[in-house]
Design an enzyme around this catalytic site. Structure first.
Site, short mmCIF file in Angstrom:
data_model
loop_
_atom_site.label_atom_id
_atom_site.label_comp_id
_atom_site.label_asym_id
_atom_site.label_seq_id
_atom_site.Cartn_x
_atom_site.Cartn_y
_atom_site.Cartn_z
N PHE A 55 36.34 30.99 35.65
CA PHE A 55 35.26 30.06 35.29
C PHE A 55 35.33 29.73 33.80
O PHE A 55 35.33 30.64 32.96
CB PHE A 55 33.88 30.69 35.55
CG PHE A 55 33.46 30.74 36.98
CD1 PHE A 55 32.68 29.73 37.52
CD2 PHE A 55 33.80 31.82 37.78
CE1 PHE A 55 32.25 29.79 38.84
CE2 PHE A 55 33.38 31.88 39.10
CZ PHE A 55 32.61 30.86 39.64
N ASP A 56 35.34 28.45 33.49
CA ASP A 56 35.00 28.03 32.13
C ASP A 56 33.54 28.40 31.89
O ASP A 56 32.78 28.58 32.85
CB ASP A 56 35.22 26.51 32.02
CG ASP A 56 34.76 25.95 30.69
OD1 ASP A 56 35.09 26.54 29.66
OD2 ASP A 56 34.06 24.92 30.71
N LEU A 57 33.13 28.50 30.63
CA LEU A 57 31.74 28.86 30.34
C LEU A 57 30.89 27.62 30.03
O LEU A 57 30.02 27.23 30.81
CB LEU A 57 31.70 29.84 29.16
CG LEU A 57 30.32 30.32 28.71
CD1 LEU A 57 29.52 30.94 29.84
CD2 LEU A 57 30.46 31.32 27.55
N ASP A 58 31.15 26.97 28.90
CA ASP A 58 30.35 25.82 28.48
C ASP A 58 30.58 24.62 29.40
O ASP A 58 31.72 24.18 29.58
CB ASP A 58 30.71 25.41 27.05
CG ASP A 58 30.34 26.47 26.03
OD1 ASP A 58 29.45 27.29 26.33
OD2 ASP A 58 30.93 26.48 24.94
#
Length: 221
Positions: free
Chosen positions: A9-12
């Site tokens: 997962f990317d965060l932002d």
């Protein structure tokens, strides 16, 4: 459809909406550099890519100026910016569902690892993740290609077919493509449909619900 075992997962723009914290911290840094941007909406492009790239691309700062701007950015971000942030609706639900399937969850972000870990702890979702990989504070390991490669090396017993990257910007999809793994582009974040589709993700979704549907369908195979 592959049966994925390691979900990146990317965060932002993927797990949380960090617009207020990032844009206000960029605005603060630019003010310190004698650059005035009254409308923070103009700074949305900073959400996702490495700061080194964005300061140079949007404001033509050279290497020394960019380094100074990042120092100013972090002054405000560490104090308050990282908490001017909110989870996208139903993200904890999807994380819980995936962990119930005994999947490995990893955060793959260009944000420094130390800040990413603090944000996950703030939202009380850190326990869902087996690993958090971001950039280093010294400006190294900022590209998604490098970050994903680091994660692949950490799970060397898994095949490339076991991995999938989820993100809202072209950098996420390009990083996945460069490493030979599948990807999901999410348009509910800050990358446009055009940006993401042009990057050729394996899947493209417009909501957290659609994202959950794809990942659960994979496990039902």
């Amino acid at each position: 459809m592959a049966i994925y075992k390691v979900i990146l997962f990317d965060l932002d723009g993927t797990i949380s909406d960090p617009k207020a914290g990032i844009t206000r911290s960029v605005q603060y840094a630019l003010q310190k550099m004698n650059i005035e941007v009254p409308d923070v909406n103009r700074l949305e492009g900073f959400i996702g890519p490495p700061l080194q790239v964005s300061f140079a691309e949007y404001f033509n700062l050279d290497e020394i100026q960019t380094k100074k701007a990042i120092e100013f950015y972090r002054e405000r971000f560490k104090a308050k910016g990282m908490y001017e942030n909110e989870l996208y609706t139903n993200i904890p639900i999807i994380l819980h569902s995936l962990k119930e399937q005994d999947l490995i969850l990893v955060v793959a972000t260009s944000k420094p690892t130390v800040f990413s870990e603090q944000i996950l702890q703030h939202f009380e979702i850190d326990h869902y993740f087996d690993l958090v990989v971001g950039s280093n504070l010294d400006g190294t390991r900022t590209s998604k290609t490098e970050i994903i490669q680091y994660i692949l090396d950490a799970f060397i017993s898994h095949r490339l077919e076991d991995f999938i990257m989820i993100g809202d910007r072209k950098h996420d999809i390009e990083g996945a493509n460069n490493n030979g793994i599948d990807s999901i582009g999410v348009t509910y974040g800050y990358g446009s449909f055009e940006e993401l589709s042009n990057s050729k993700p394996t899947y493209l979704v417009g909501s957290v619900e659609q994202l959950k549907s794809i990942l659960m369908e994979s496990q039902a195979k």
